[in-house]
Write an enzyme that holds these catalytic residues in place. Structure first.
Site, PDB file in Angstrom:
ATOM      1  N   ASP A 170       0.807  -1.219   0.000  1.00 53.37           N
ATOM      2  CA  ASP A 170       0.000   0.000   0.000  1.00 53.37           C
ATOM      3  C   ASP A 170       0.845   1.275   0.000  1.00 53.37           C
ATOM      4  OD1 ASP A 170       0.929   0.144   2.590  1.00 53.37           O
ATOM      5  OD2 ASP A 170      -1.002  -0.223   3.542  1.00 53.37           O
ATOM      6  N   TYR A 264      11.164   4.878  -0.405  1.00 50.67           N
ATOM      7  CA  TYR A 264      12.133   3.956   0.198  1.00 50.67           C
ATOM      8  C   TYR A 264      13.496   4.002  -0.485  1.00 50.67           C
ATOM      9  CZ  TYR A 264       8.682   1.716   3.218  1.00 50.67           C
ATOM     10  OH  TYR A 264       7.752   1.474   4.206  1.00 50.67           O
TER      11      TYR A 264
END
Length: 456
Positions: A170, A264
């Site tokens: 998600d 990330y």
């Protein structure tokens, strides 16, 4: 209209109440006959389940509710498994983060050594759940959002190649909500995106509205100045660590200003910055344990004590809407366009066909149909080849119980500076993960020669 039966595997998770509330909010689109919570920790699950049972009685008393630790009861006569398990819970996440930091290496739950450690714990647990589903409800679909999704997806590809599994994350959904907010849209669903990469390791290359107008230049400009920080505070996380992550996206984007990145990537591009701004004594695991974990369990206990959810601060987990959309796409063959982690098979034409890549797919009753993203640039291709090799080596190490391959995986990780540091971290992680990892052998590198060996 058919009503569906769902098992939430990881019933004691802090995310479970938000998912239950999201399911309740979408009953007109996705009617439910039964919800089962399954966990191997009965005490932890009891608190969450006690609150969820009251929520269901108040909002949808016709839905049957089951709380169980028995696999047969949990996985019989169901249509979907929604799996979000955490082997070792937050205590082990704390080890994943703090052990690498001792050696000056990023401590993060899905990236680098921490992600590898977590992956070695997760593979067996997820495969066990898949096997329960196939034994008791062979036609059901397994919607997996257990982390680290990249390693888990590679394990299911290799070891359960014919199972009905969809691996999802998600995080891109959360980022797309921030993108939409940054340019004045009310929802990510007003956008169609092109995106490619690995899980927690990707780039958006094209974003358009439903009329086909190009939104990417506007979004790129915002990210180049502010990262994913927006003026609409409700879209942001409350924790400081997340807000610094959203801001850091502007530095990540600078490496390829034509695209916008997954947050990330900061761990791979700026590991020295991340270590310098980390507190080895108080990591993200501690932040979660003192924040969301404490909040959710206190709220659940309050609901149980009062025997009503009136006044609760538990809220719908917006990210969980993705799970409802995915289940609906399979149930009703909607062919909705969604980002999933799937076997490449040419979706990225100049990349390993067996790599588990994250790309847009059309999702229907037969599962996902990946959309072709074409060739990718050398910069992204080089980064992804290194990272996918890490993920494959971790799964091979788990299968073969190979110390050597796990050391290779850690050494190959872009976050780890040397083979010696990789070995030092690995040896400490082995001690910390006794009882969670397979017992690793230092004898050779095992016998797994090809994918076909495992599949046969």
């Amino acid at each position: 209209m058919k009503k569906f039966s769902i098992t939430i595997a990881g019933g004691g998770s802090t995310f479970t109440p938000g998912i239950i509330l999201m399911l309740l909010d979408n009953l007109d689109k996705f009617p439910i006959h039964e919800i089962k919570l399954y966990d191997n920790d009965p005490e932890r699950q009891a608190t969450v389940a006690g609150a969820c049972e009251i929520l269901l009685k108040e909002q949808a008393p016709d839905i049957r509710f089951v709380e169980t630790t028995d696999p047969e009861e949990a996985f019989s006569n169901i249509d979907f498994v929604m799996a979000h398990i955490r082997e070792g819970k937050y205590a082990m996440r704390e080890q994943d983060e703090k052990i690498p930091l001792k050696y000056g290496v990023v401590g993060q739950e899905t990236c680098g050594p921490g992600g590898i450690a977590y992956g070695m714990r997760s593979i067996g647990g997820v495969l066990e759940l898949v096997d329960y589903m196939e034994k008791y409800s062979p036609d059901a679909w397994f919607l997996n959002y257990s982390n680290p999704a990249a390693i888990v997806a590679e394990a299911t590809r290799l070891l359960r190649p014919n199972s009905n599994i969809l691996n999802i994350c998600d995080m891109p959904i959360g980022i797309e909500e921030l993108m939409a907010s940054s340019i004045g849209l009310s929802s990510r669903k007003e956008m169609d995106v092109k995106y490619y990469g690995l899980n927690h390791f990707g780039w958006w290359t094209d974003i358009r509205d439903k009329e086909g107008n190009d939104l990417l230049p506007q979004i790129r400009e915002h990210v180049s100045k502010h990262g994913y920080v927006t003026v609409e505070k409700s879209k942001q996380h409350s924790e400081a660590s997340w807000n610094s992550t959203f801001a850091k996206a502007k530095d990540v984007q600078a490496l390829d200003p034509e695209t916008v990145p997954n947050t990330y990537l900061k761990y791979y591009f700026y590991p020295d910055y991340e270590v310098a701004h980390s507190n080895p004594e108080f990591t993200r695991a501690n932040e979660v344990m003192e924040g969301r974990e404490k909040f959710v369990f206190e709220e659940c206990q309050k609901i149980i004590d009062n025997q009503t959810s009136k006044g609760t601060e538990l809220h719908i987990d917006e990210h969980a809407s993705y799970i409802v959309d995915l289940a609906r796409a399979i149930a009703y063959n909607t062919k909705e366009r969604m980002l999933l982690i799937v076997e490449n098979n040419g979706a990225i034409s100049n990349f390993d066909p067996t790599a588990m890549v994250e790309v847009p797919c059309l999702v229907g009753s037969q599962g996902p149909e990946p959309l072709v993203m074409g060739e990718i640039p050398r910069f992204q291709k080089g980064l992804m080849e290194q990272q996918v090799a890490v993920e494959k080596l971790v799964v091979e190490a788990w299968v073969e119980k190979s110390y050597q391959k796990l050391w290779q995986a850690l050494t190959l990780s872009k976050i780890v500076p040397s083979a010696q540091v990789a070995k030092d971290i690995l040896d400490e992680l082995i001690e910390a993960n006794k009882g969670y990892w397979p017992e690793l052998s230092k004898e050779g590198a095992g016998t797994l020669a090809t994918d076909e060996v495992v599949k046969s």
